[in-house]
Design a protein around this motif. Sequence first.
Motif, PDB file in Angstrom:
ATOM      1  N   ASP A  40      34.484  39.704  44.563  1.00 49.97           N
ATOM      2  CA  ASP A  40      34.873  40.178  45.893  1.00 49.97           C
ATOM      3  C   ASP A  40      35.998  39.368  46.528  1.00 49.97           C
ATOM      4  OD1 ASP A  40      32.983  42.244  45.906  1.00 49.97           O
ATOM      5  OD2 ASP A  40      31.417  40.911  46.642  1.00 49.97           O
ATOM      6  N   ALA A  41      36.413  38.268  45.921  1.00 47.50           N
ATOM      7  CA  ALA A  41      37.443  37.408  46.509  1.00 47.50           C
ATOM      8  C   ALA A  41      38.795  38.121  46.554  1.00 47.50           C
ATOM      9  CB  ALA A  41      37.570  36.120  45.711  1.00 47.50           C
ATOM     10  N   LYS A  42      39.500  37.902  47.629  1.00 45.42           N
ATOM     11  CA  LYS A  42      40.871  38.403  47.781  1.00 45.42           C
ATOM     12  C   LYS A  42      41.886  37.323  47.407  1.00 45.42           C
ATOM     13  CE  LYS A  42      39.359  42.255  49.538  1.00 45.42           C
ATOM     14  NZ  LYS A  42      38.705  43.028  48.541  1.00 45.42           N
ATOM     15  N   ARG A  43      41.452  36.061  47.504  1.00 42.51           N
ATOM     16  CA  ARG A  43      42.310  34.924  47.174  1.00 42.51           C
ATOM     17  C   ARG A  43      41.433  33.878  46.482  1.00 42.51           C
ATOM     18  NH1 ARG A  43      47.086  35.601  49.461  1.00 42.51           N
ATOM     19  NH2 ARG A  43      47.753  33.443  49.557  1.00 42.51           N
ATOM     20  N   LEU A  44      42.022  33.151  45.532  1.00 43.40           N
ATOM     21  CA  LEU A  44      41.286  32.135  44.776  1.00 43.40           C
ATOM     22  C   LEU A  44      42.152  30.898  44.592  1.00 43.40           C
ATOM     23  CD1 LEU A  44      39.820  34.420  41.947  1.00 43.40           C
ATOM     24  CD2 LEU A  44      38.501  33.307  43.757  1.00 43.40           C
ATOM     25  N   ALA A  45      41.534  29.828  44.130  1.00 39.19           N
ATOM     26  CA  ALA A  45      42.288  28.627  43.778  1.00 39.19           C
ATOM     27  C   ALA A  45      43.012  28.858  42.452  1.00 39.19           C
ATOM     28  CB  ALA A  45      41.349  27.432  43.660  1.00 39.19           C
ATOM     29  N   CYS A  46      44.167  28.228  42.298  1.00 32.31           N
ATOM     30  CA  CYS A  46      44.912  28.327  41.042  1.00 32.31           C
ATOM     31  C   CYS A  46      44.118  27.635  39.934  1.00 32.31           C
ATOM     32  CB  CYS A  46      46.280  27.666  41.194  1.00 32.31           C
ATOM     33  SG  CYS A  46      47.206  27.586  39.636  1.00 32.31           S
ATOM     34  N   GLN A  60      42.002  41.945  34.839  1.00 33.72           N
ATOM     35  CA  GLN A  60      41.938  42.421  33.457  1.00 33.72           C
ATOM     36  C   GLN A  60      40.490  42.615  33.039  1.00 33.72           C
ATOM     37  OE1 GLN A  60      44.272  39.670  31.106  1.00 33.72           O
ATOM     38  NE2 GLN A  60      46.112  40.844  31.546  1.00 33.72           N
ATOM     39  N   LYS A  61      40.228  43.767  32.425  1.00 31.09           N
ATOM     40  CA  LYS A  61      38.877  44.130  31.978  1.00 31.09           C
ATOM     41  C   LYS A  61      38.476  43.254  30.794  1.00 31.09           C
ATOM     42  CE  LYS A  61      35.429  47.184  32.171  1.00 31.09           C
ATOM     43  NZ  LYS A  61      34.484  47.203  33.251  1.00 31.09           N
ATOM     44  N   GLU A  79      36.248  43.000  35.676  1.00 31.10           N
ATOM     45  CA  GLU A  79      37.701  42.927  35.812  1.00 31.10           C
ATOM     46  C   GLU A  79      37.985  41.539  36.378  1.00 31.10           C
ATOM     47  OE1 GLU A  79      39.385  46.236  37.888  1.00 31.10           O
ATOM     48  OE2 GLU A  79      38.743  47.638  36.342  1.00 31.10           O
ATOM     49  N   VAL A  80      38.465  40.650  35.511  1.00 33.48           N
ATOM     50  CA  VAL A  80      38.641  39.248  35.872  1.00 33.48           C
ATOM     51  C   VAL A  80      39.994  39.066  36.558  1.00 33.48           C
ATOM     52  CG1 VAL A  80      38.708  36.884  34.995  1.00 33.48           C
ATOM     53  CG2 VAL A  80      37.198  38.566  33.919  1.00 33.48           C
ATOM     54  N   PRO A  81      39.992  38.439  37.740  1.00 34.42           N
ATOM     55  CA  PRO A  81      41.256  38.237  38.463  1.00 34.42           C
ATOM     56  C   PRO A  81      42.194  37.285  37.731  1.00 34.42           C
ATOM     57  CG  PRO A  81      39.351  37.766  39.866  1.00 34.42           C
ATOM     58  CD  PRO A  81      38.849  37.952  38.481  1.00 34.42           C
ATOM     59  N   ARG A  82      43.481  37.600  37.830  1.00 35.36           N
ATOM     60  CA  ARG A  82      44.524  36.668  37.409  1.00 35.36           C
ATOM     61  C   ARG A  82      45.219  36.208  38.684  1.00 35.36           C
ATOM     62  NH1 ARG A  82      48.590  37.644  33.195  1.00 35.36           N
ATOM     63  NH2 ARG A  82      49.292  39.317  34.559  1.00 35.36           N
ATOM     64  N   VAL A  83      45.327  34.892  38.832  1.00 36.61           N
ATOM     65  CA  VAL A  83      45.831  34.281  40.060  1.00 36.61           C
ATOM     66  C   VAL A  83      47.313  33.943  39.882  1.00 36.61           C
ATOM     67  CG1 VAL A  83      45.563  32.323  41.636  1.00 36.61           C
ATOM     68  CG2 VAL A  83      43.548  33.342  40.540  1.00 36.61           C
ATOM     69  N   GLN A  93      44.507  33.615  34.332  1.00 32.94           N
ATOM     70  CA  GLN A  93      43.197  34.238  34.517  1.00 32.94           C
ATOM     71  C   GLN A  93      42.211  33.229  35.088  1.00 32.94           C
ATOM     72  OE1 GLN A  93      41.578  37.104  31.595  1.00 32.94           O
ATOM     73  NE2 GLN A  93      39.968  35.590  31.318  1.00 32.94           N
ATOM     74  N   ALA A  94      41.472  33.658  36.104  1.00 36.88           N
ATOM     75  CA  ALA A  94      40.427  32.811  36.679  1.00 36.88           C
ATOM     76  C   ALA A  94      39.310  32.632  35.656  1.00 36.88           C
ATOM     77  CB  ALA A  94      39.876  33.460  37.949  1.00 36.88           C
ATOM     78  N   GLN A  95      38.660  31.489  35.702  1.00 35.28           N
ATOM     79  CA  GLN A  95      37.520  31.257  34.824  1.00 35.28           C
ATOM     80  C   GLN A  95      36.299  31.962  35.396  1.00 35.28           C
ATOM     81  OE1 GLN A  95      37.275  26.963  34.422  1.00 35.28           O
ATOM     82  NE2 GLN A  95      38.268  27.120  32.445  1.00 35.28           N
ATOM     83  N   VAL A  96      35.483  32.502  34.515  1.00 32.67           N
ATOM     84  CA  VAL A  96      34.232  33.106  34.950  1.00 32.67           C
ATOM     85  C   VAL A  96      33.126  32.066  34.767  1.00 32.67           C
ATOM     86  CG1 VAL A  96      34.986  35.462  34.447  1.00 32.67           C
ATOM     87  CG2 VAL A  96      33.808  34.161  32.670  1.00 32.67           C
ATOM     88  N   PRO A  97      32.123  32.061  35.637  1.00 31.98           N
ATOM     89  CA  PRO A  97      31.099  31.021  35.562  1.00 31.98           C
ATOM     90  C   PRO A  97      30.084  31.201  34.438  1.00 31.98           C
ATOM     91  CG  PRO A  97      30.674  32.487  37.416  1.00 31.98           C
ATOM     92  CD  PRO A  97      31.988  32.900  36.827  1.00 31.98           C
ATOM     93  N   TRP A  98      30.099  32.341  33.758  1.00 32.07           N
ATOM     94  CA  TRP A  98      29.061  32.599  32.753  1.00 32.07           C
ATOM     95  C   TRP A  98      29.538  32.429  31.315  1.00 32.07           C
ATOM     96  CZ3 TRP A  98      30.966  36.279  36.155  1.00 32.07           C
ATOM     97  CH2 TRP A  98      31.856  37.197  35.607  1.00 32.07           C
TER      98      TRP A  98
END
Length: 146
Positions: A40-46, A60-61, A79-83, A93-98
């Motif tokens: 749900d984030a609109k903005r993330l850390a690099c 990206q799926k 769909e993983v965000p790319r920052v 690509q942002a890291q996923v926690p799982w």
Amino acid sequence: MAIGIESLFTSALGLSAPWRVENVNLDMARRRIDFDLTCDAKRLACPVCGLLDQGIHDRQKRQWRHLDFFQYEAWLHAEVPRVACSDCGKTTQAQVPWAREGSGFTALFEALALSLCRELPVRQAAALLRCTDKQLWRRIEHYVDE
């Protein structure tokens, strides 16, 4: 107080904001359960330099095999965000926690697989997990190299 199935599985999967389960699809004929996850984030850390509050370039799926839920093979889809970073200039690509990057398996699935491979022949562990022995050998090689 009723709890929705998506909220239940968000908790069961150990997800926290900004990640959550958006949809659950149970296919009894295939003995498979698919979880659609969303960020749900609109903005993330690099992910590269750590600068906060950076815009999301695109998504990206991706999908990962997870531990079975009951007798059902479980898959996570997101769909993983790319920052896009305004400081270092990289789009990452942002890291996923799982899961670790590039794995295709969740960290919990990898842990179970590696534990089984310590006790059983890799081909037998793969048959139990319903994956290929080549997939397990790749994980073994990754962690041995690490």
